[in-house]
Enzyme design. Structure first.
Site, PDB file in Angstrom:
ATOM      1  N   SER A   1       0.862  -1.177   0.000  1.00 27.14           N
ATOM      2  CA  SER A   1       0.000   0.000   0.000  1.00 27.14           C
ATOM      3  C   SER A   1       0.902   1.231   0.000  1.00 27.14           C
ATOM      4  O   SER A   1       2.088   1.153   0.328  1.00 27.14           O
ATOM      5  CB  SER A   1      -0.940   0.000   1.208  1.00 27.14           C
ATOM      6  OG  SER A   1      -0.225  -0.175   2.419  1.00 27.14           O
TER       7      SER A   1
ATOM      8  N   GLU B   1       1.108   5.664   0.716  1.00 23.31           N
ATOM      9  CA  GLU B   1       0.514   6.832   1.340  1.00 23.31           C
ATOM     10  C   GLU B   1       0.901   8.107   0.599  1.00 23.31           C
ATOM     11  O   GLU B   1       2.050   8.281   0.197  1.00 23.31           O
ATOM     12  CB  GLU B   1       0.978   6.929   2.794  1.00 23.31           C
ATOM     13  CG  GLU B   1       0.378   8.114   3.545  1.00 23.31           C
ATOM     14  CD  GLU B   1       0.726   8.079   5.013  1.00 23.31           C
ATOM     15  OE1 GLU B   1       0.201   7.185   5.708  1.00 23.31           O
ATOM     16  OE2 GLU B   1       1.533   8.918   5.452  1.00 23.31           O
TER      17      GLU B   1
ATOM     18  N   ASP C   1      -2.355  15.372  16.093  1.00 23.46           N
ATOM     19  CA  ASP C   1      -1.564  16.293  16.900  1.00 23.46           C
ATOM     20  C   ASP C   1      -2.348  17.581  17.120  1.00 23.46           C
ATOM     21  O   ASP C   1      -3.137  18.000  16.271  1.00 23.46           O
ATOM     22  CB  ASP C   1      -0.246  16.618  16.206  1.00 23.46           C
ATOM     23  CG  ASP C   1       0.624  15.380  16.051  1.00 23.46           C
ATOM     24  OD1 ASP C   1       0.634  14.556  16.983  1.00 23.46           O
ATOM     25  OD2 ASP C   1       1.269  15.234  14.991  1.00 23.46           O
TER      26      ASP C   1
ATOM     27  N   PHE D   1      12.219  14.779   9.361  1.00 26.90           N
ATOM     28  CA  PHE D   1      11.028  13.977   9.641  1.00 26.90           C
ATOM     29  C   PHE D   1      11.252  13.070  10.848  1.00 26.90           C
ATOM     30  O   PHE D   1      10.394  12.943  11.725  1.00 26.90           O
ATOM     31  CB  PHE D   1      10.664  13.108   8.433  1.00 26.90           C
ATOM     32  CG  PHE D   1      10.180  13.871   7.230  1.00 26.90           C
ATOM     33  CD1 PHE D   1       9.598  15.118   7.364  1.00 26.90           C
ATOM     34  CD2 PHE D   1      10.307  13.326   5.959  1.00 26.90           C
ATOM     35  CE1 PHE D   1       9.150  15.822   6.255  1.00 26.90           C
ATOM     36  CE2 PHE D   1       9.866  14.025   4.839  1.00 26.90           C
ATOM     37  CZ  PHE D   1       9.286  15.270   4.988  1.00 26.90           C
TER      38      PHE D   1
ATOM     39  N   HIS E   1       3.798  -0.899   3.779  1.00 28.91           N
ATOM     40  CA  HIS E   1       3.093   0.350   3.524  1.00 28.91           C
ATOM     41  C   HIS E   1       4.131   1.447   3.313  1.00 28.91           C
ATOM     42  O   HIS E   1       4.891   1.777   4.226  1.00 28.91           O
ATOM     43  CB  HIS E   1       2.194   0.699   4.716  1.00 28.91           C
ATOM     44  CG  HIS E   1       1.406   1.963   4.541  1.00 28.91           C
ATOM     45  ND1 HIS E   1       0.280   2.026   3.738  1.00 28.91           N
ATOM     46  CD2 HIS E   1       1.568   3.211   5.063  1.00 28.91           C
ATOM     47  CE1 HIS E   1      -0.219   3.254   3.777  1.00 28.91           C
ATOM     48  NE2 HIS E   1       0.554   3.990   4.566  1.00 28.91           N
TER      49      HIS E   1
END
Length: 287
Positions: free
Chosen positions: A11, A13, A104, A211, A261
């Site tokens: 998958s 994102e 968040d 990140f 993913h």
């Protein structure tokens, strides 16, 4: 067919683009990755986590290629009425997959909302929509950055699964041992649902470091030092990153991971290069 009955495969994102050029680029990325027959695509929030409308528009665009697409849904800052409206909009659009997150708290936001935790959001979705949605939740093999301890974070994860989640997708990591340890601990707590490793291809060290520092993902020292040594040599960074991530993915699959993913950052090539290095026909064909 549910994930309990069929391997998850791969998958991908995406994040919602904020320009016309970005939206056009994403269509090309979507079409390229759709050729790999992924189980699903997912779409995050936009910058700051507050652009749910843009997430929904991106989902509708992405799923035009025929691949199931899951919007991220956060409970922070939303009341039950707002969440109920979003769920109804998703159902009316034919969406059957969700990624349910706490979210968040953006700076300047006044309230937390009626639901404070992801397990409460999963419970709410189940109460409102029954089994209409397949619900994915987040997992943190290296511990959520705001968690006071490993055990506390593990119990938070277990509560999300017990609330009715169908699968979990992990934060990205570069240590297979962290994933397998987390999997072992979760299974010991009675979690039987698939826990899918989240994979971050390495193509830009500066972005990766930023990140990782923000989300608590550990970059092992040997990887950091090698990437730093390449300086501005982007070709060497990409080649080394491809090797590191390909080896990680192969070990995960060999160890029984139910799928992969990919956090694409709206790029197709880095993920595809990793996939092309793997020895696993079922992932290549999404079966």
């Amino acid at each position: 067919m549910s994930t309990r009955e069929h391997p998850l495969g791969i998958s991908f994102e995406f994040f919602p683009p904020n320009t016309d050029a970005g939206r056009e680029k994403l269509k090309g990325v979507r079409d390229t990755l759709a050729e790999r027959r992924p189980r699903f695509f997912s779409v995050t929030y936009g910058a700051g986590g507050s652009t749910q409308a843009r997430t929904f528009e991106t989902v509708k665009s992405v799923r035009q290629c025929g691949i199931d697409t899951a919007p991220h849904l956060s409970c922070i800052g939303s009341d039950k009425g707002e969440l109920r409206e979003r769920l109804e909009s998703f159902r009316e659009a034919g969406i059957t997959n969700l990624v349910a997150l706490r979210g968040d708290l953006p700076s300047g936001m006044g309230g937390m909302g009626e639901l404070r935790y992801a397990n409460e959001l999963v419970e709410f979705i189940r109460k409102e929509t029954g089994d209409h949605f397949q619900i994915a939740v987040a997992a943190y093999p290296e511990v959520h950055p705001q968690a006071p301890s490993y055990e506390h974070d593990l119990q938070n994860f277990v509560r999300k699964m017990q609330a009715g989640a169908d699968l979990a997708i992990t934060q990205y990591f570069f240590s297979a041992d962290a994933y397998f340890h987390f999997l072992e601990r979760a299974r010991a707590q009675g979690v039987e649902a698939p826990i899918v490793p989240g994979i971050m291809p390495i193509s830009n060290y500066t972005k990766l470091a930023r990140f990782s520092d923000a989300c608590g993902a550990d970059i092992p020292r040997w990887i950091r030092k090698q990437l730093e040594a390449y300086g501005d040599d982007s070709e060497s960074i990409q080649a080394f990153g491809e090797e590191v991530v390909s080896n990680l993915c192969q070990r995960l699959l060999d160890g029984g991971a139910p799928g992969l993913h990919f956090y694409t950052l709206n790029q197709a090539t880095p993920a595809l290069r990793v996939l092309d290095n793997l020895r696993c026909d079922s992932l290549m064909h999404g079966v």
